[in-house]
Design a protein around this motif. Structure first.
Motif, PDB file in Angstrom:
ATOM      1  N   GLN A   1      41.557  32.209  30.463  1.00  0.00           N
ATOM      2  CA  GLN A   1      41.755  32.872  31.755  1.00  0.00           C
ATOM      3  C   GLN A   1      40.769  32.316  32.780  1.00  0.00           C
ATOM      4  O   GLN A   1      41.117  32.142  33.948  1.00  0.00           O
ATOM      5  CB  GLN A   1      41.567  34.381  31.614  1.00  0.00           C
ATOM      6  CG  GLN A   1      41.817  35.120  32.920  1.00  0.00           C
ATOM      7  CD  GLN A   1      41.054  36.406  33.036  1.00  0.00           C
ATOM      8  OE1 GLN A   1      40.017  36.581  32.401  1.00  0.00           O
ATOM      9  NE2 GLN A   1      41.555  37.306  33.857  1.00  0.00           N
TER      10      GLN A   1
ATOM     11  N   GLU B   1      46.072  31.893  33.907  1.00  0.00           N
ATOM     12  CA  GLU B   1      46.842  33.071  33.520  1.00  0.00           C
ATOM     13  C   GLU B   1      47.955  33.347  34.527  1.00  0.00           C
ATOM     14  O   GLU B   1      47.847  33.021  35.702  1.00  0.00           O
ATOM     15  CB  GLU B   1      45.940  34.296  33.338  1.00  0.00           C
ATOM     16  CG  GLU B   1      45.706  35.115  34.581  1.00  0.00           C
ATOM     17  CD  GLU B   1      44.505  34.664  35.399  1.00  0.00           C
ATOM     18  OE1 GLU B   1      44.058  35.461  36.242  1.00  0.00           O
ATOM     19  OE2 GLU B   1      44.019  33.540  35.228  1.00  0.00           O
TER      20      GLU B   1
ATOM     21  N   THR C   1      49.850  35.882  36.695  1.00  0.00           N
ATOM     22  CA  THR C   1      49.482  37.172  37.282  1.00  0.00           C
ATOM     23  C   THR C   1      50.673  38.060  37.616  1.00  0.00           C
ATOM     24  O   THR C   1      50.478  39.181  38.089  1.00  0.00           O
ATOM     25  CB  THR C   1      48.636  36.942  38.555  1.00  0.00           C
ATOM     26  OG1 THR C   1      49.397  36.140  39.466  1.00  0.00           O
ATOM     27  CG2 THR C   1      47.318  36.268  38.224  1.00  0.00           C
TER      28      THR C   1
ATOM     29  N   GLU D   1      41.676  29.683  35.108  1.00  0.00           N
ATOM     30  CA  GLU D   1      42.649  30.094  36.121  1.00  0.00           C
ATOM     31  C   GLU D   1      44.069  29.644  35.792  1.00  0.00           C
ATOM     32  O   GLU D   1      44.808  29.186  36.653  1.00  0.00           O
ATOM     33  CB  GLU D   1      42.231  29.595  37.511  1.00  0.00           C
ATOM     34  CG  GLU D   1      40.893  30.150  37.953  1.00  0.00           C
ATOM     35  CD  GLU D   1      40.460  29.660  39.321  1.00  0.00           C
ATOM     36  OE1 GLU D   1      41.279  29.080  40.044  1.00  0.00           O
ATOM     37  OE2 GLU D   1      39.290  29.880  39.654  1.00  0.00           O
TER      38      GLU D   1
END
Length: 194
Positions: A72, A77, A79, A75
């Protein structure tokens, strides 16, 4: 199979792959959602992982992502999921994916996908679960794996019934029918033994 509610999909996070693999991921995500099946996956927004999740969401499906903190932090992941669980380790991630899923589908992928595939197949061999495992051999991607599994059996390192642990299919449209042909799971996952 009446117990089939949530399906775990293992697949690659690379976007620099043959378009046929991307098309397969999109088709699978759409098919799962259209049949009312939830998607459980690694929580990423990149590569086949992102494509399968986006397709399921676009078709109105529920998508659960499970991602370790260290990934995660890169960056990657997704959302926009129904649920996103950020966990402490890869081990926790894999255990939760098993707990939340009624079956497993393996699309093309790299080392991480191989790790997940071998682990879930091994756990089935060890009778830690008896959930269906479908390997989607899109465009012959998994042919070397098929050859290796045959080699294991031929050389005595794989039990005689090793090929009963998983099912190979060659097209996305064959995945869900193959899942329905699998016997319904008879045992719950004993997470204390994982």
């Amino acid at each position: 199979m009446t117990a089939l509610r949530n399906v775990c999909v293992y697949c690659g996070s690379s976007g620099s792959v043959d378009p046929s693999y991307k098309e397969a991921a999109h088709a699978l995500g759409t098919a799962l959602a259209e049949r009312g099946l939830g998607l459980v996956y690694g929580g990423g927004r990149v590569g086949l992982m992102g494509i399968v999740a986006d397709a399921a969401l676009a078709a109105g499906g529920e998508v659960v992502g499970i991602i370790p903190e260290h990934i995660q932090k890169l960056e990657v992941e997704h959302t926009g999921l129904t649920e996103l669980h950020v966990v402490d380790s890869m081990h926790t991630r894999k255990r939760m994916m098993v707990e939340r899923s009624d079956a497993f589908i393996i699309l093309p992928g790299g080392l991480g996908t191989l790790d997940e595939a071998f682990e879930i197949i091994t756990w089935r061999q060890l009778k830690l679960h008896d959930k269906p495992i479908i390997i989607a051999d899109i465009g012959g991607y998994w042919q070397p794996l098929r050859d290796l599994l045959t080699h294991l059996k031929d050389t005595g390192f794989g039990r005689g019934d090793i090929d009963q642990l998983y099912t190979f299919v060659e097209r996305v449209e064959d995945i869900l029918p193959a899942l329905r042909r699998e016997p319904e799971p008879q045992q719950a996952v004993d997470t204390a033994r994982l």
